[in-house]
Design a protein around this motif. Structure first.
Motif, PDB file in Angstrom:
ATOM      1  N   THR A   5       0.838  -1.206   0.000  1.00  0.00           N
ATOM      2  CA  THR A   5       0.000   0.000   0.000  1.00  0.00           C
ATOM      3  C   THR A   5       0.869   1.251   0.000  1.00  0.00           C
ATOM      4  N   LEU A   8       2.411   1.735  -3.395  1.00  0.00           N
ATOM      5  CA  LEU A   8       1.435   2.248  -4.355  1.00  0.00           C
ATOM      6  C   LEU A   8       1.150   3.728  -4.134  1.00  0.00           C
ATOM      7  N   ILE A   9       1.020   4.122  -2.844  1.00  0.00           N
ATOM      8  CA  ILE A   9       0.748   5.537  -2.533  1.00  0.00           C
ATOM      9  C   ILE A   9       1.909   6.402  -3.015  1.00  0.00           C
ATOM     10  N   CYS A  11       4.135   5.741  -5.360  1.00  0.00           N
ATOM     11  CA  CYS A  11       4.160   5.777  -6.827  1.00  0.00           C
ATOM     12  C   CYS A  11       3.096   6.735  -7.370  1.00  0.00           C
ATOM     13  N   THR A  12       1.898   6.659  -6.779  1.00  0.00           N
ATOM     14  CA  THR A  12       0.804   7.521  -7.239  1.00  0.00           C
ATOM     15  C   THR A  12       1.147   8.991  -7.022  1.00  0.00           C
ATOM     16  N   GLY A  15       3.789  10.070  -9.384  1.00  0.00           N
ATOM     17  CA  GLY A  15       3.185  10.167 -10.711  1.00  0.00           C
ATOM     18  C   GLY A  15       2.412  11.460 -10.885  1.00  0.00           C
ATOM     19  N   ILE A  19       4.640  13.935 -13.428  1.00  0.00           N
ATOM     20  CA  ILE A  19       4.341  13.619 -14.830  1.00  0.00           C
ATOM     21  C   ILE A  19       4.468  14.857 -15.733  1.00  0.00           C
ATOM     22  N   TRP A  22       7.814  15.777 -17.593  1.00  0.00           N
ATOM     23  CA  TRP A  22       8.301  15.087 -18.785  1.00  0.00           C
ATOM     24  C   TRP A  22       8.325  16.018 -19.994  1.00  0.00           C
ATOM     25  N   ASN A  23       7.248  16.741 -20.177  1.00  0.00           N
ATOM     26  CA  ASN A  23       7.163  17.656 -21.326  1.00  0.00           C
ATOM     27  C   ASN A  23       7.373  19.106 -20.923  1.00  0.00           C
TER      28      ASN A  23
END
Lengths: 410, 372
Positions: A5, A8-9, A11-12, A15, A19, A22-23
């Motif tokens: 858990t 996952l937290i 990573c989320t 993210g 994110i 990246w651009n």
């Protein structure tokens, strides 16, 4: 389970927050384009972009950056996208077109067909569908770019403000990319676009340092007519105003008409003195178009309801009298009717193209008959009779009633 | 599924929200009504006409769902059709849900890459979305429904806000002439096409045992159908009025383009970013649902708890989506994809449920006696 858990937290969260990196494009890596010009150079497309120069500051008179607040960059290519990418080899920043306010298309390119070259402008997510489109009348797009005879130091803002002013004077056409495309797709309504023209100006202040740029101003009066995406001609300011009336795109403006000569007891309806022209300011206007079939002939019908205010009275007429005000309304309506009739006749005879959208009305009213004639609607339109009916209501007279020149009766 | 405790059950309101947003997300993304006959100004009428067809096509599953409201779709397929046929049907529905999951993920990645992150590789965008969905699915259906209760009203309010803001761009003449350019046959063919794609009935059929009041199944179905179709028709009309019919046919993401035109005054623009946020929220809920029910179907086939399958299924979906997405766009190649999904939907929504219904009527007595 607990570690899963937490993993996952983490990573989320990463993210969500990372994110966008990246651009990521920092402001100092972008060349923000405000106006874009497209021209034809032989078989190639020439793209000109007006890019904001961030090093220019007005505070120190622009001493940090050389020249003005904008720079012009050009690129050529076999198509629009290649021309865009050609720019990056000459200009140190990547063009960022999301702030493009205006797209100017050179006359040569427009004559050979615009439709096939605007694909990129809709496919690229950075482009805005709401950018205004103008045709450079009698010129290349780059020839009209860079002129700013207004107070705005950025030419893009100057052009943008000219377009904004159309609601004060509808002798020009305000058409954006998406509206233009909708007209292109409509059966029974040929495309129209706004125009932009470079004009010489009379010199007022002899002390002003003479430069090429200061000798010119831009005018957006008139409109351009297209047949299946190719430029075929232009309409002048008055015809464009009539076009705006028929298309119900009037937001304001004035109507100028011969002042009724009632006070002099003349039998003629209108004053013989052509200089005696009065104006009504349009408050709002509503147009209803219709198409009828009379004895097998197509009759185009336009009814306009206009509410206005007296803007100026030149002539000897006491508009504080109800009957004179009615005469003014009648004269105003007649002036609009004549203007519209002139425009329709001109378009029918000169171009033979339905730029007014009567074809759409015909389709709605006679859908079965439309199937039979839609392929040659423009021919039907060019031979059609027409009726124009205008009803004007003057609801205000301004701060004075009778003209200044006229003394009031006791 | 009989042993689902009361604390794991979801309310009628939560399920209505979930089914509504699942269906609205489909319409919001594809606007498939623009690409099926008659594809003209009457496309909103096609959407409206599809409502009775949806009810008709969903009625076999709905009937069976009411009869076996303590079982999922796979559960009663097993009981009615027997062990072997039941397993085959179960595998088919698992594949159907898995394809739905992949398609949703692929479209999500495609929109994100087209609108926000053009240079971000597919595996990054897809992984991040999947990690979020895995997390939500791990929480179970109850938690998913609770999350939906918070986020779905926001998504729906956003849609209404965009539709209201677009008012200035509306040309109501785009709706005319009404029912003049399309035939009765075309309208009905289009409505049937739309009706058969209401794949959310399979999700509802999987949700039934989780309902607080299982007898509310019909009420939930009709409410979510009315809400979702009402919102969908509004979306169709708004896009049609704003962009014109022909242009809508050319666009991959019509409602995204619609939101790109929105402006409040001259200065406040960029509502497309707000739309993308709400669209991602809605789709994350939907993908999580599809992921959860795919694994739930696997639980019923293989007999292990569904949580064991969440990560493996996600990894397979990720690998497949990377392989597909890096070769071909999903939305641009609509014709072949839509035909494929149409055939799958016909089998999943109509053919198998009808076969099951016929078998149920033949075996009704033996099933009552518990011989099934």
């Amino acid at each position: 389970m607990k570690w899963n858990t937490i993993f996952l937290i983490v990573c989320t969260m990463l993210g969500i927050f990372l994110i966008g990196c990246w651009n990521a494009r920092e402001l100092n890596e972008l060349g923000i384009s405000l106006v874009m010009g497209l021209d034809e150079e032989g078989d190639d497309i020439l793209l000109t972009a007006e890019v904001v120069d961030p090093s220019f500051t007005q505070k120190d008179g622009g001493s940090v950056g050389q020249g003005g607040p904008v720079k012009y960059v050009q690129g050529t290519g076999c198509n629009v996208f290649e021309a865009f990418r050609d720019v990056v080899l000459k200009f140190d920043r990547r063009l960022f077109v999301s702030h493009n306010k205006v797209v100017i298309i050179g006359e040569d390119l427009a004559k050979n067909g615009v439709a096939e070259h605007i694909d990129e402008l809709f496919r690229d997510r950075e482009q805005r569908e709401t950018a205004h489109v103008l045709i450079a009348k009698g010129a290349k797009a780059y020839e009209v770019m860079g002129i700013s005879s207004g107070l705005e130091s950025i030419p893009a803002n100057y052009i943008s403000n000219l377009i904004k002013n159309i609601k004060e004077n509808p002798k020009a056409m305000d058409m954006n990319m998406i509206e233009n495309l909708k007209h292109f797709y409509h059966e029974g309504h040929q495309s129209i676009m706004g125009v932009i023209e470079k004009r010489g100006i009379g010199q007022i202040d002899k002390m002003v340092e003479e430069t090429d740029i200061q000798d010119y101003e831009l005018s957006i009066i008139g409109s351009a007519i297209f047949d299946e995406g190719s430029l075929v001609g232009y309409l002048n300011g008055n015809d464009t105003k009539a076009l705006n009336f028929i298309m119900d795109r009037i937001e304001g403006g004035i109507i100028t008409f011969p002042t009724p000569d009632s006070a002099l007891g003349s039998k003629s309806e209108f004053s013989s003195k052509h200089r005696e022209l009065s104006s009504v300011v349009i408050i709002n206007s509503k147009t209803k178009n219709d198409v009828k079939i009379k004895d097998g002939n197509v009759v185009l019908s336009t009814k306009i309801r206009l509410r206005g205010s007296i803007g100026e009275v030149v002539g000897n007429i006491d508009i504080s009298k109800e009957e004179n005000l009615k005469q003014m309304e009648k004269a105003c309506s007649k002036s609009i009717e004549e203007g519209i009739k002139t425009a329709i006749t001109k378009v029918q005879k000169q171009f033979g193209l339905d730029v007014f959208g009567y074809g759409l009305v015909f389709h709605r009213k006679y859908p079965k008959k439309w199937m039979g004639i839609k392929e040659n609607w423009d021919q039907v339109f060019s031979k059609a009779d027409f009726e124009v009916e205008v009803k004007t209501d003057i609801i205000r007279t301004g701060l004075i009633n009778t003209p200044v020149i006229r003394k009031k009766e006791r | 599924m009989n042993n689902i405790g009361k604390k794991d059950r979801v309310s009628c309101y939560q399920v209505v929200l979930l089914i509504t947003v699942y269906e609205v997300m489909t319409r919001l993304t594809y606007l498939s009504v623009a690409s099926i006959p008659p594809a003209n100004q009457d496309m909103w009428i096609v959407s409206l006409t599809s409502i009775p067809y949806i009810i008709l096509f969903c009625s076999p599953l709905l009937y069976l769902g009411n009869r076996f409201n303590n079982l999922t779709l796979l559960g009663y397929a097993n009981r009615i059709m027997g062990r072997i046929l039941g397993k085959i049907i179960g595998i088919f529905y698992t594949i159907f849900l898995f394809i739905g999951l992949m398609l949703l993920l692929g479209v999500l990645v495609e929109i994100l890459n087209s609108s926000l992150f053009p240079e971000t590789p597919t595996y990054v965008t897809a992984s991040i979305m999947l990690i979020t969905c895995i997390y939500i699915s791990y929480g179970g259906f109850k938690n998913m429904a609770r999350l939906g209760e918070i986020t779905i009203p926001f998504v729906i309010i956003m849609i209404f806000l965009f539709i209201a803001l677009g008012y200035k761009n509306y040309d109501f003449k785009e709706l005319l002439p009404v029912l003049k350019d399309s035939t009765y046959k075309q309208i009905n063919a289009g409505a049937i096409n739309i009706g058969i794609r209401f794949s959310e009935i399979t999700i509802l059929a999987m949700m039934t045992p989780y309902l607080e009041v299982r007898e509310d199944l019909n009420r939930i179905f009709f409410r979510s159908l009315m809400y979702s179709m009402g919102i969908s028709i509004l979306i169709v009309v708004a896009v049609q009025l704003s962009l014109g019919i022909e242009f809508v046919k050319h666009i991959n993401f019509p409602f995204l383009t619609f939101t790109r035109l929105l402006a409040l005054g001259r200065d406040i623009q960029g509502f497309d970013s707000l739309y993308i946020i709400s669209w991602i929220m809605g789709n994350v809920i939907k993908i999580s649902g599809y992921l959860y029910f795919t694994t739930l179907a696997l639980e019923e086939i293989i007999g292990r708890r569904n949580q064991d399958f969440i990560i493996p299924v996600s990894v397979i979906a990720l690998i497949l989506i990377i392989l597909i997405k890096d070769r071909r766009p999903i939305l641009a190649a609509t014709r072949s994809m839509q035909r494929f999904m149409f055939i799958l939907s016909v089998i999943a929504i109509l053919i198998i449920p009808l076969i099951m219904l016929v078998a149920y009527f033949f075996r009704r007595n033996s099933l009552k006696q518990g011989k099934g």
